[in-house]
Design a protein around this motif. Structure first.
Motif, PDB file in Angstrom:
ATOM      1  N   GLY A  75       0.790  -1.230   0.000  1.00  0.00           N
ATOM      2  CA  GLY A  75       0.000   0.000   0.000  1.00  0.00           C
ATOM      3  C   GLY A  75       0.818   1.274   0.000  1.00  0.00           C
ATOM      4  O   GLY A  75       0.257   2.368  -0.010  1.00  0.00           O
ATOM      5  N   THR A  76       2.153   1.151   0.010  1.00  0.00           N
ATOM      6  CA  THR A  76       2.975   2.370  -0.006  1.00  0.00           C
ATOM      7  C   THR A  76       3.044   2.972  -1.405  1.00  0.00           C
ATOM      8  O   THR A  76       3.288   4.157  -1.553  1.00  0.00           O
ATOM      9  CB  THR A  76       4.397   2.113   0.521  1.00  0.00           C
ATOM     10  OG1 THR A  76       5.031   1.137  -0.294  1.00  0.00           O
ATOM     11  CG2 THR A  76       4.371   1.647   1.974  1.00  0.00           C
ATOM     12  N   GLU A  77       2.840   2.139  -2.423  1.00  0.00           N
ATOM     13  CA  GLU A  77       2.760   2.625  -3.805  1.00  0.00           C
ATOM     14  C   GLU A  77       1.383   2.244  -4.340  1.00  0.00           C
ATOM     15  O   GLU A  77       0.859   1.185  -4.014  1.00  0.00           O
ATOM     16  CB  GLU A  77       3.849   1.980  -4.664  1.00  0.00           C
ATOM     17  CG  GLU A  77       5.241   2.393  -4.273  1.00  0.00           C
ATOM     18  CD  GLU A  77       6.293   1.710  -5.133  1.00  0.00           C
ATOM     19  OE1 GLU A  77       6.020   1.451  -6.314  1.00  0.00           O
ATOM     20  OE2 GLU A  77       7.378   1.438  -4.599  1.00  0.00           O
ATOM     21  N   GLY A  78       0.829   3.113  -5.165  1.00  0.00           N
ATOM     22  CA  GLY A  78      -0.461   2.803  -5.755  1.00  0.00           C
ATOM     23  C   GLY A  78      -1.641   3.413  -5.032  1.00  0.00           C
ATOM     24  O   GLY A  78      -2.728   3.510  -5.610  1.00  0.00           O
ATOM     25  N   HIS A  79      -1.459   3.823  -3.768  1.00  0.00           N
ATOM     26  CA  HIS A  79      -2.569   4.453  -3.060  1.00  0.00           C
ATOM     27  C   HIS A  79      -3.004   5.703  -3.812  1.00  0.00           C
ATOM     28  O   HIS A  79      -4.183   5.957  -3.988  1.00  0.00           O
ATOM     29  CB  HIS A  79      -2.194   4.769  -1.612  1.00  0.00           C
ATOM     30  CG  HIS A  79      -3.273   5.498  -0.873  1.00  0.00           C
ATOM     31  ND1 HIS A  79      -3.156   6.824  -0.543  1.00  0.00           N
ATOM     32  CD2 HIS A  79      -4.483   5.103  -0.433  1.00  0.00           C
ATOM     33  CE1 HIS A  79      -4.259   7.209   0.088  1.00  0.00           C
ATOM     34  NE2 HIS A  79      -5.084   6.188   0.157  1.00  0.00           N
TER      35      HIS A  79
END
Length: 146
Positions: free
Chosen positions: A28-32
């Protein structure tokens, strides 16, 4: 969510599938954030198969709940994820790194009148999508089960 049967099946749409993969693999650190807007991962139970199905959707927040729009780009039919959550409103969501169970429900007319402008502010194309279809595009409220 009903008893899930294995790993979720991700959206077959190429760019959505890539987005989900990036979101999931990074915890969830990328793409949120996608194209400048917040997105969440929604996992529903397939109404015919019982298979968990996952997609990525733009969301807004309202009084501790998450709000999504079943626009399908203004298509004449509802997105499959919406049909699935109508059959089983117990869903799982991932918002950034946070994963939680939620209960989905379609906003009533008054709620939709209040929430639609907020969602169109986040993603202005929703107003355009509404002009492309005769169906009433549902606004869905996801209530976290804490």
């Amino acid at each position: 969510m009903s008893e899930p049967q294995g790993e979720p099946v991700d959206s077959p749409v190429g760019w959505v599938n890539e987005h989900i993969k990036q979101y999931d693999e990074s915890g969830g650190t990328e793409g949120h954030e996608w194209n400048g807007v917040p997105t969440l991962l929604l996992t529903v139970t397939g109404r015919r198969t019982g298979t968990p199905r996952r997609t990525a959707l733009i969301y807004g927040e309202d009084d501790g709940n998450y709000v999504i729009v079943a626009s399908k780009g203004g298509a004449p039919d509802h997105p499959v994820w919406y049909l699935n959550l109508q059959a089983d409103p117990d869903v799982e969501i991932q918002v950034g790194p946070q994963k939680l169970a939620a209960k989905a429900r379609t906003a009533d007319a008054d709620e939709k009148a209040r929430l639609w402008p907020k969602m169109a502010e986040i993603w202005p194309a929703y107003d355009e999508y509404a002009t492309k279809t005769d169906r009433d595009i549902p606004v869905v409220i996801l209530e976290p089960q804490r």
